[in-house]
Design an enzyme around this catalytic site. Structure first.
Site, PDB file in Angstrom:
ATOM      1  N   HIS A 209       0.380  -1.106  -0.029  1.00 20.01           N
ATOM      2  CA  HIS A 209      -0.442  -0.026   0.318  1.00 20.01           C
ATOM      3  C   HIS A 209       0.799   1.300  -0.576  1.00 20.01           C
ATOM      4  CE1 HIS A 209       0.468  -0.565   4.368  1.00 20.01           C
ATOM      5  NE2 HIS A 209       0.812   0.248   4.401  1.00 20.01           N
TER       6      HIS A 209
HETATM    7  P1  TYD Z   1      -2.068  -4.442   7.518  1.00 22.60           P
HETATM    8  O1  TYD Z   1      -1.881  -2.362   7.525  1.00 22.60           O
HETATM    9  O2  TYD Z   1      -3.095  -4.927   6.787  1.00 22.60           O
HETATM   10  O3  TYD Z   1      -0.955  -4.473   7.902  1.00 22.60           O
HETATM   11  P2  TYD Z   1       0.851  -3.559   6.626  1.00 22.60           P
HETATM   12  O4  TYD Z   1       0.246  -2.886   6.593  1.00 22.60           O
HETATM   13  O5  TYD Z   1       1.956  -4.163   7.607  1.00 22.60           O
HETATM   14  O6  TYD Z   1       0.665  -5.495   5.442  1.00 22.60           O
HETATM   15  O7  TYD Z   1      -2.605  -4.109   9.355  1.00 22.60           O
HETATM   16  C1  TYD Z   1      -2.962  -5.618   9.566  1.00 22.60           C
HETATM   17  C2  TYD Z   1      -3.935  -4.967  10.773  1.00 22.60           C
HETATM   18  O8  TYD Z   1      -4.037  -4.645  11.889  1.00 22.60           O
HETATM   19  C3  TYD Z   1      -5.138  -4.502   9.960  1.00 22.60           C
HETATM   20  O9  TYD Z   1      -6.672  -5.969  10.344  1.00 22.60           O
HETATM   21  C4  TYD Z   1      -5.547  -3.852  10.248  1.00 22.60           C
HETATM   22  C5  TYD Z   1      -4.781  -3.682  11.746  1.00 22.60           C
HETATM   23  N1  TYD Z   1      -3.771  -2.058  12.835  1.00 22.60           N
HETATM   24  C6  TYD Z   1      -4.656  -1.191  13.035  1.00 22.60           C
HETATM   25  O10 TYD Z   1      -5.942  -1.977  13.778  1.00 22.60           O
HETATM   26  N2  TYD Z   1      -4.204  -0.733  13.836  1.00 22.60           N
HETATM   27  C7  TYD Z   1      -2.807   0.279  12.948  1.00 22.60           C
HETATM   28  O11 TYD Z   1      -2.309   1.432  13.746  1.00 22.60           O
HETATM   29  C8  TYD Z   1      -2.240  -0.201  11.598  1.00 22.60           C
HETATM   30  C9  TYD Z   1      -0.738  -0.249  10.914  1.00 22.60           C
HETATM   31  C10 TYD Z   1      -3.110  -1.517  11.255  1.00 22.60           C
END
Ligand code: TYD
Length: 135
Positions: free
Chosen positions: A50
């Site tokens: 992303h």
């Molecule tokens: P995600 O954005 O998919 O992680 P990455 O970009 O590292 O692959 O986030 C994983 C999960 O955590 C998703 O369900 C969203 C949640 N999340 C939060 O609740 N708060 C946060 O600050 C972040 C970064 C993720």
């Protein structure tokens, strides 16, 4: 690459070990509103995929190692984070992927804003369009 920077932190070294302090707007160029950390990631997992419209983050691998791909429609590079004395600043509108986590990797992320799903661009084609419209 614009909006990407390696930050070398000041390290307090003494006979008791090492300590890195990080102060808002002193050691990093923004005020921290959120901290999260990623750990226990299997070696074959690739995550991220992303860009953010506005968010700036600093990624610090405080233990172990992880590769970070940062990419725009114009250029890309892979940065190995394996040193708790260094942070990778990623500003807005940079596509990122994280991969090759070592078993012991702990990736700490300092973020300039609260978690806002509306700030995410998760589709690369959409990201490219928004990026090019800003050129
Ligand atoms: P995600 O954005 O998919 O992680 P990455 O970009 O590292 O692959 O986030 C994983 C999960 O955590 C998703 O369900 C969203 C949640 N999340 C939060 O609740 N708060 C946060 O600050 C972040 C970064 C993720």
């Amino acid at each position: 690459m614009n909006n990407i920077k390696i930050i070398k932190f000041r390290v307090n070294r003494d006979n008791y070990g090492n300590l890195v302090p990080i102060e808002n707007s002193v050691d990093i160029p923004f005020a921290i509103k959120r901290i999260y950390y990623i750990f226990d990631v299997k070696h074959n997992i690739r995550r991220g995929f992303h860009a953010h419209k506005k968010l700036t983050q600093v990624l610090i691998c405080v233990r172990g190692s992880v590769n970070i791909l940062v990419k725009t429609p114009l250029e890309e590079k892979t940065i190995l984070l394996n040193n708790p004395e260094k942070g990778l600043l990623i500003g807005p509108m940079i596509w990122r992927e994280m991969f090759d986590f070592s078993n012991d990797a702990v990736l700490v992320v300092l973020a300039s804003d609260f978690y806002k799903p509306s700030d995410y661009i998760r589709d690369y084609e959409k990201y490219k369009k928004i990026f090019k419209a800003k050129l």
